[in-house]
Design a protein around this motif. Structure first.
Motif, short mmCIF file in Angstrom:
data_model
loop_
_atom_site.label_atom_id
_atom_site.label_comp_id
_atom_site.label_asym_id
_atom_site.label_seq_id
_atom_site.Cartn_x
_atom_site.Cartn_y
_atom_site.Cartn_z
N LEU A 1 0.82 -1.21 0.00
CA LEU A 1 0.00 0.00 0.00
C LEU A 1 0.85 1.26 0.00
O LEU A 1 0.63 2.17 -0.81
CB LEU A 1 -0.94 0.01 1.21
CG LEU A 1 -1.79 1.28 1.36
CD1 LEU A 1 -2.70 1.46 0.16
CD2 LEU A 1 -2.61 1.23 2.65
N ASN A 2 1.83 1.34 0.89
CA ASN A 2 2.65 2.55 0.96
C ASN A 2 3.40 2.80 -0.34
O ASN A 2 3.55 3.94 -0.78
CB ASN A 2 3.64 2.45 2.13
CG ASN A 2 2.96 2.68 3.47
OD1 ASN A 2 1.87 3.25 3.53
ND2 ASN A 2 3.58 2.22 4.54
N GLY A 3 3.87 1.73 -0.96
CA GLY A 3 4.57 1.88 -2.23
C GLY A 3 3.66 2.40 -3.31
O GLY A 3 4.03 3.28 -4.10
N ALA A 4 2.43 1.87 -3.36
CA ALA A 4 1.47 2.32 -4.37
C ALA A 4 1.11 3.79 -4.16
O ALA A 4 1.07 4.57 -5.11
CB ALA A 4 0.23 1.44 -4.32
N LEU A 5 0.88 4.16 -2.90
CA LEU A 5 0.52 5.55 -2.61
C LEU A 5 1.68 6.50 -2.92
O LEU A 5 1.47 7.63 -3.38
CB LEU A 5 0.10 5.69 -1.15
CG LEU A 5 -1.16 4.94 -0.73
CD1 LEU A 5 -1.44 5.14 0.76
CD2 LEU A 5 -2.37 5.37 -1.56
N ARG A 6 2.91 6.05 -2.66
CA ARG A 6 4.08 6.89 -2.96
C ARG A 6 4.17 7.18 -4.46
O ARG A 6 4.66 8.23 -4.87
CB ARG A 6 5.35 6.20 -2.45
CG ARG A 6 6.63 6.99 -2.68
CD ARG A 6 7.81 6.33 -1.99
NE ARG A 6 8.01 4.97 -2.45
CZ ARG A 6 8.66 4.64 -3.56
NH1 ARG A 6 9.16 5.59 -4.35
NH2 ARG A 6 8.83 3.37 -3.91
N HIS A 7 3.69 6.24 -5.26
CA HIS A 7 3.69 6.43 -6.72
C HIS A 7 2.40 7.07 -7.22
O HIS A 7 2.11 7.04 -8.41
CB HIS A 7 3.90 5.08 -7.41
CG HIS A 7 5.31 4.57 -7.34
ND1 HIS A 7 6.28 4.94 -8.25
CD2 HIS A 7 5.92 3.74 -6.45
CE1 HIS A 7 7.42 4.34 -7.96
NE2 HIS A 7 7.24 3.61 -6.87
N ASP A 8 1.62 7.63 -6.27
CA ASP A 8 0.36 8.32 -6.61
C ASP A 8 -0.68 7.40 -7.22
O ASP A 8 -1.54 7.84 -7.98
CB ASP A 8 0.63 9.50 -7.56
CG ASP A 8 1.47 10.59 -6.91
OD1 ASP A 8 1.28 10.83 -5.71
OD2 ASP A 8 2.32 11.18 -7.60
N PRO B 1 -7.30 1.65 -3.11
CA PRO B 1 -8.36 1.72 -2.08
C PRO B 1 -7.77 1.46 -0.70
O PRO B 1 -7.08 0.47 -0.48
CB PRO B 1 -9.32 0.59 -2.48
CG PRO B 1 -9.07 0.37 -3.93
CD PRO B 1 -7.60 0.63 -4.13
N HIS B 2 -8.02 2.36 0.25
CA HIS B 2 -7.53 2.18 1.61
C HIS B 2 -8.28 3.13 2.53
O HIS B 2 -8.94 4.06 2.08
CB HIS B 2 -6.02 2.45 1.70
CG HIS B 2 -5.66 3.90 1.57
ND1 HIS B 2 -5.67 4.56 0.34
CD2 HIS B 2 -5.30 4.82 2.49
CE1 HIS B 2 -5.32 5.82 0.54
NE2 HIS B 2 -5.10 6.01 1.83
N SER B 3 -8.14 2.89 3.84
CA SER B 3 -8.75 3.78 4.81
C SER B 3 -7.86 3.90 6.04
O SER B 3 -7.21 4.91 6.25
CB SER B 3 -10.14 3.28 5.21
OG SER B 3 -10.74 4.17 6.13
N CYS B 4 -7.76 2.83 6.84
CA CYS B 4 -7.09 2.95 8.14
C CYS B 4 -5.57 2.83 8.07
O CYS B 4 -4.86 3.38 8.89
CB CYS B 4 -7.64 1.91 9.11
SG CYS B 4 -7.07 0.22 8.80
N LYS B 5 -5.04 2.04 7.13
CA LYS B 5 -3.61 1.80 6.94
C LYS B 5 -2.96 1.02 8.08
O LYS B 5 -1.74 0.93 8.15
CB LYS B 5 -2.85 3.12 6.73
CG LYS B 5 -3.27 3.88 5.48
CD LYS B 5 -2.47 5.14 5.29
CE LYS B 5 -1.06 4.85 4.87
NZ LYS B 5 -0.30 6.07 4.53
N VAL B 6 -3.76 0.46 8.99
CA VAL B 6 -3.18 -0.30 10.10
C VAL B 6 -3.75 -1.71 10.21
O VAL B 6 -3.65 -2.36 11.25
CB VAL B 6 -3.36 0.45 11.45
CG1 VAL B 6 -2.58 1.74 11.45
CG2 VAL B 6 -4.84 0.71 11.73
N GLY B 7 -4.36 -2.21 9.15
CA GLY B 7 -4.88 -3.57 9.18
C GLY B 7 -6.15 -3.74 9.98
O GLY B 7 -6.43 -4.83 10.46
N GLY B 8 -6.93 -2.66 10.09
CA GLY B 8 -8.14 -2.75 10.91
C GLY B 8 -9.44 -2.70 10.16
O GLY B 8 -10.50 -2.90 10.75
N CYS B 9 -9.42 -2.44 8.84
CA CYS B 9 -10.69 -2.25 8.14
C CYS B 9 -10.88 -3.16 6.93
O CYS B 9 -12.02 -3.44 6.56
CB CYS B 9 -10.83 -0.79 7.69
SG CYS B 9 -9.63 -0.28 6.42
#
Length: 345
Positions: free
Chosen positions: A29-36, A40-48
């Motif tokens: 996820l972090n890699g994908a977001l870094r590349h703009d 799909p994501h929300s909490c980023k901590v494995g909770g949703c």
């Protein structure tokens, strides 16, 4: 001589057409977001579970147990949580029903209606029609602030031609920048961008009784599911439905008139049962008290399918209760609402 301390970047391929390079010890996820990439994501901590995707090839190191968020079938099909998965090799993943280039729709907040002391119905008018399935959610981004986007479930069904006016139930929480911004009346007419639609929470078996359990603003997707079934004249409307709603006190009960109206349109038995967990002992409340999950064993029907929406502790407890009463885990569908207060900075 082998260098055990060497760092190696890995390649990530998304849906066969997005290819990028992840840095050492970077999650999918972090890699994908870094590349703009609009992953799909929300909490980023494995909770949703918002960032779940299917691992097609390659190996990842998973930081947390995913079995509490993913179904047995999803685990068998090699689904992972992108925010909790660090590649150990080049990886190929698939995000079902996702197209990064076709889901952003601009709009503005057209109305904010207080439903309780901390939950409001937020309506958004869009520049174009949006198509979604009841139970799905969107990521909402403020156009003129730096507030991080957050995910919210539709609180209404979609029409055949799509909706240009959509609504969400938003609860203001301590530390929740987006939620408190959305419910602030001063922000009516503020511009927003919706990234939609995401999620696979929807009505399944049309020939089984339905047991819904909602907590707080988790009522939103349940309302959408029920509206869609009635609107489409689905066979499931001929099945009995029970809606357990868990709130703290009488002032937290909301949308009763609308629920009663839906109940009158349901062709089989429709039971709406609010359960209050923190109502004063001496109050005039004649109904159920305690945790909503304590009433599941009394209300569950043989062969029922369960739909759960609300805070993670409620959903976890409800799933245990349902399984204790003979419900197969594969017949339990849920959407965990993790608010900002549960996310570490």
């Amino acid at each position: 001589m082998l260098n055990f301390f060497s760092k190696k970047d890995h390649k990530l391929v998304i849906n066969g057409n997005q290819e990028l390079l992840l840095e050492h010890k970077e999650t999918v996820l972090n890699g994908a977001l870094r590349h703009d990439i609009k992953f799909p994501h929300s909490c980023k901590v494995g909770g949703c579970g918002t960032c779940k995707c299917r691992l097609i090839s390659g190996k990842v190191k998973e930081f947390t147990d995913k079995s509490y968020l993913l179904s047995k079938q999803e685990i068998a099909e090699n689904y992972i949580l992108a925010c909790q998965s660090m590649p150990k090799s080049d990886v190929v993943i698939e995000i079902p029903n996702w197209d990064e280039n076709s889901h952003e729709i601009a709009g503005y907040i057209s109305n904010i209606e207080a439903l309780t002391h901390d939950i409001s119905k937020v309506s958004v008018s869009l520049e174009s029609h949006i198509h979604y399935r009841a139970g799905q959610y969107v990521s909402i981004q403020s156009s003129d602030t730096d507030i991080p986007a957050r995910c919210y479930s539709f609180a209404q069904s979609n029409t055949p031609g799509g909706n240009q006016l959509v609504s969400f139930f938003v609860r203001g929480v301590t530390g929740g920048r987006m939620s408190n911004w959305l419910i602030d009346p001063l922000n009516v007419n503020s511009k927003v961008t919706l990234s939609a639609a995401n999620g696979d929470f929807y009505l399944r078996d049309q020939s089984a009784p339905v047991l819904c359990v909602a907590g707080g603003s988790g009522l939103a997707p349940i309302i959408a599911l029920i509206e869609e079934a009635i609107q489409n004249n689905s066979a499931i409307v001929d099945q009995p439905l029970t809606l357990l709603m868990g709130v703290r006190s009488q002032r937290d009960i909301y949308y009763q008139d609308q629920i009663n109206s839906l109940g009158k349109q349901w062709r089989n038995e429709f039971r709406f049962i609010p359960v209050l967990s923190d109502e004063p002992v001496a109050s005039n409340w004649p109904g159920h008290r305690g945790f909503v999950t304590n009433y599941i064993d009394q209300k569950i029907s043989l062969g029922a399918t369960g739909y759960l929406c609300g805070p993670p502790p409620m959903i976890d407890a409800a799933m245990i209760k349902m399984q204790e009463n003979g419900m197969d885990l594969n017949r339990i569908f849920f959407d965990k609402f993790l608010d900002q207060s549960g996310i570490k900075p």
